[in-house]
Design a protein around this motif. Structure first.
Motif, PDB file in Angstrom:
ATOM      1  N   VAL A 110     -37.389 -24.463  19.819  1.00 58.49           N
ATOM      2  CA  VAL A 110     -36.473 -23.479  20.382  1.00 58.49           C
ATOM      3  C   VAL A 110     -37.058 -22.084  20.190  1.00 58.49           C
ATOM      4  N   GLN A 111     -37.064 -21.322  21.250  1.00 57.84           N
ATOM      5  CA  GLN A 111     -37.475 -19.921  21.154  1.00 57.84           C
ATOM      6  C   GLN A 111     -36.371 -19.057  21.718  1.00 57.84           C
ATOM      7  N   LEU A 112     -36.127 -17.956  21.044  1.00 64.56           N
ATOM      8  CA  LEU A 112     -35.089 -17.030  21.469  1.00 64.56           C
ATOM      9  C   LEU A 112     -35.717 -15.672  21.717  1.00 64.56           C
ATOM     10  N   GLN A 113     -35.274 -15.022  22.770  1.00 67.12           N
ATOM     11  CA  GLN A 113     -35.802 -13.705  23.136  1.00 67.12           C
ATOM     12  C   GLN A 113     -34.626 -12.767  23.360  1.00 67.12           C
ATOM     13  N   ALA A 114     -34.501 -11.773  22.499  1.00 64.74           N
ATOM     14  CA  ALA A 114     -33.418 -10.798  22.625  1.00 64.74           C
ATOM     15  C   ALA A 114     -33.930  -9.546  23.315  1.00 64.74           C
ATOM     16  N   SER A 115     -33.085  -8.943  24.107  1.00 69.18           N
ATOM     17  CA  SER A 115     -33.454  -7.705  24.802  1.00 69.18           C
ATOM     18  C   SER A 115     -32.201  -6.919  25.139  1.00 69.18           C
ATOM     19  N   GLY A 116     -32.411  -5.687  25.592  1.00 67.95           N
ATOM     20  CA  GLY A 116     -31.295  -4.888  26.063  1.00 67.95           C
ATOM     21  C   GLY A 116     -30.901  -3.722  25.173  1.00 67.95           C
ATOM     22  N   GLY A 117     -31.551  -3.584  24.039  1.00 71.75           N
ATOM     23  CA  GLY A 117     -31.217  -2.468  23.166  1.00 71.75           C
ATOM     24  C   GLY A 117     -31.632  -1.138  23.756  1.00 71.75           C
TER      25      GLY A 117
ATOM     26  N   ARG B 115     -25.441  -3.897  27.086  1.00 70.99           N
ATOM     27  CA  ARG B 115     -25.371  -5.341  27.156  1.00 70.99           C
ATOM     28  C   ARG B 115     -26.682  -5.904  26.645  1.00 70.99           C
ATOM     29  N   LEU B 116     -26.592  -6.705  25.619  1.00 76.28           N
ATOM     30  CA  LEU B 116     -27.753  -7.395  25.071  1.00 76.28           C
ATOM     31  C   LEU B 116     -27.847  -8.785  25.677  1.00 76.28           C
ATOM     32  N   SER B 117     -29.074  -9.249  25.825  1.00 80.85           N
ATOM     33  CA  SER B 117     -29.321 -10.573  26.368  1.00 80.85           C
ATOM     34  C   SER B 117     -30.136 -11.388  25.381  1.00 80.85           C
ATOM     35  N   CYS B 118     -29.861 -12.663  25.328  1.00 84.71           N
ATOM     36  CA  CYS B 118     -30.622 -13.592  24.502  1.00 84.71           C
ATOM     37  C   CYS B 118     -31.005 -14.780  25.379  1.00 84.71           C
ATOM     38  N   ALA B 119     -32.304 -14.912  25.625  1.00 81.47           N
ATOM     39  CA  ALA B 119     -32.799 -16.018  26.422  1.00 81.47           C
ATOM     40  C   ALA B 119     -33.275 -17.119  25.491  1.00 81.47           C
ATOM     41  N   ALA B 120     -32.776 -18.319  25.714  1.00 84.22           N
ATOM     42  CA  ALA B 120     -33.109 -19.452  24.859  1.00 84.22           C
ATOM     43  C   ALA B 120     -33.910 -20.489  25.627  1.00 84.22           C
ATOM     44  N   SER B 121     -34.983 -20.946  25.045  1.00 84.30           N
ATOM     45  CA  SER B 121     -35.773 -22.009  25.658  1.00 84.30           C
ATOM     46  C   SER B 121     -35.227 -23.363  25.220  1.00 84.30           C
TER      47      SER B 121
ATOM     48  N   SER C 223     -17.393   0.695  23.804  1.00 81.34           N
ATOM     49  CA  SER C 223     -16.845   1.630  22.816  1.00 81.34           C
ATOM     50  C   SER C 223     -17.733   1.708  21.581  1.00 81.34           C
ATOM     51  N   LEU C 224     -19.010   1.855  21.808  1.00 86.66           N
ATOM     52  CA  LEU C 224     -19.954   1.855  20.703  1.00 86.66           C
ATOM     53  C   LEU C 224     -19.751   3.050  19.791  1.00 86.66           C
ATOM     54  N   LYS C 225     -19.998   2.809  18.524  1.00 87.76           N
ATOM     55  CA  LYS C 225     -19.827   3.829  17.496  1.00 87.76           C
ATOM     56  C   LYS C 225     -21.166   4.035  16.784  1.00 87.76           C
ATOM     57  N   PRO C 226     -21.355   5.190  16.179  1.00 88.70           N
ATOM     58  CA  PRO C 226     -22.606   5.407  15.434  1.00 88.70           C
ATOM     59  C   PRO C 226     -22.863   4.322  14.393  1.00 88.70           C
ATOM     60  N   GLU C 227     -21.810   3.785  13.810  1.00 89.40           N
ATOM     61  CA  GLU C 227     -21.997   2.742  12.806  1.00 89.40           C
ATOM     62  C   GLU C 227     -22.441   1.407  13.390  1.00 89.40           C
ATOM     63  N   ASP C 228     -22.501   1.307  14.702  1.00 88.68           N
ATOM     64  CA  ASP C 228     -23.055   0.117  15.341  1.00 88.68           C
ATOM     65  C   ASP C 228     -24.577   0.184  15.423  1.00 88.68           C
ATOM     66  N   THR C 229     -25.138   1.311  15.053  1.00 90.05           N
ATOM     67  CA  THR C 229     -26.592   1.453  15.065  1.00 90.05           C
ATOM     68  C   THR C 229     -27.234   0.442  14.139  1.00 90.05           C
ATOM     69  N   ALA C 230     -28.132  -0.363  14.693  1.00 88.87           N
ATOM     70  CA  ALA C 230     -28.773  -1.435  13.921  1.00 88.87           C
ATOM     71  C   ALA C 230     -29.806  -2.120  14.796  1.00 88.87           C
ATOM     72  N   VAL C 231     -30.600  -2.958  14.167  1.00 88.45           N
ATOM     73  CA  VAL C 231     -31.425  -3.898  14.909  1.00 88.45           C
ATOM     74  C   VAL C 231     -30.581  -5.145  15.129  1.00 88.45           C
ATOM     75  N   TYR C 232     -30.484  -5.557  16.361  1.00 85.19           N
ATOM     76  CA  TYR C 232     -29.680  -6.712  16.731  1.00 85.19           C
ATOM     77  C   TYR C 232     -30.588  -7.909  17.003  1.00 85.19           C
ATOM     78  N   TYR C 233     -30.165  -9.053  16.483  1.00 83.18           N
ATOM     79  CA  TYR C 233     -30.912 -10.288  16.629  1.00 83.18           C
ATOM     80  C   TYR C 233     -30.010 -11.368  17.196  1.00 83.18           C
ATOM     81  N   CYS C 234     -30.574 -12.271  17.954  1.00 85.62           N
ATOM     82  CA  CYS C 234     -29.858 -13.490  18.288  1.00 85.62           C
ATOM     83  C   CYS C 234     -30.507 -14.632  17.513  1.00 85.62           C
ATOM     84  N   ALA C 235     -29.710 -15.622  17.218  1.00 83.89           N
ATOM     85  CA  ALA C 235     -30.191 -16.745  16.423  1.00 83.89           C
ATOM     86  C   ALA C 235     -29.340 -17.957  16.719  1.00 83.89           C
ATOM     87  N   THR C 236     -29.851 -19.100  16.349  1.00 85.03           N
ATOM     88  CA  THR C 236     -29.085 -20.331  16.508  1.00 85.03           C
ATOM     89  C   THR C 236     -29.045 -21.077  15.194  1.00 85.03           C
ATOM     90  N   GLY C 237     -27.887 -21.638  14.907  1.00 85.02           N
ATOM     91  CA  GLY C 237     -27.687 -22.339  13.655  1.00 85.02           C
ATOM     92  C   GLY C 237     -26.204 -22.419  13.389  1.00 85.02           C
TER      93      GLY C 237
END
Length: 119
Positions: free
Chosen positions: A1-8, A18-24, A84-98
């Motif tokens: 499984v490979q995941l690819q996140a984008s949209g930041g 809108r963030l996207s996560c493409a899963a193989s 309605s994003l807030k400054p406290e939403d600032t982060a690196v976003y990841y997608c994952a499976t589990g």
């Protein structure tokens, strides 16, 4: 499984992304796909999850009512609509499976995508 996140990106407070996560692989390979984030100096946290079997969702209190997780019909592309994003939403976003939403129970991770919310 490979995941690819984008949209930041950079957005002003109150804006949307809108963030996207493409899963193989096969959808049966990933019982749930979740979004996680890690802000500077903080632990990684699970913020939203989507079950591949029944479509049930989970949202952390910090994003409930503002973020929406959904997927395309083929189940291989999962989105996180962030409003309605807030400054406290600032982060690196990841997608994952589990076993969502615990970061320590994820089997596969995508690379992160940076979201910066300016005040």
């Amino acid at each position: 499984v490979q995941l690819q996140a984008s949209g930041g990106g950079l957005v002003q407070s109150g804006g949307s992304l809108r963030l996207s996560c493409a899963a193989s692989g096969s959808p049966s390979d990933y019982p749930a796909i979740g979004w996680f984030r890690q802000a500077p100096g903080k632990e990684r946290e699970g913020i939203s999850c989507l079950s591949s079997s029944d479509g049930s969702t989970y949202y952390a209190d910090s994003v409930k009512g503002r973020f929406t997780i959904f997927r395309e019909s083929d189940k291989k592309l999962v989105f996180l609509q962030m409003n309605s994003l807030k400054p406290e939403d600032t982060a690196v976003y990841y997608c994952a499976t589990g076993s969502c939403p615990r970061p320590d129970l994820q089997d596969y991770w995508g690379q992160g995508t940076l979201v910066t919310v300016s005040s």
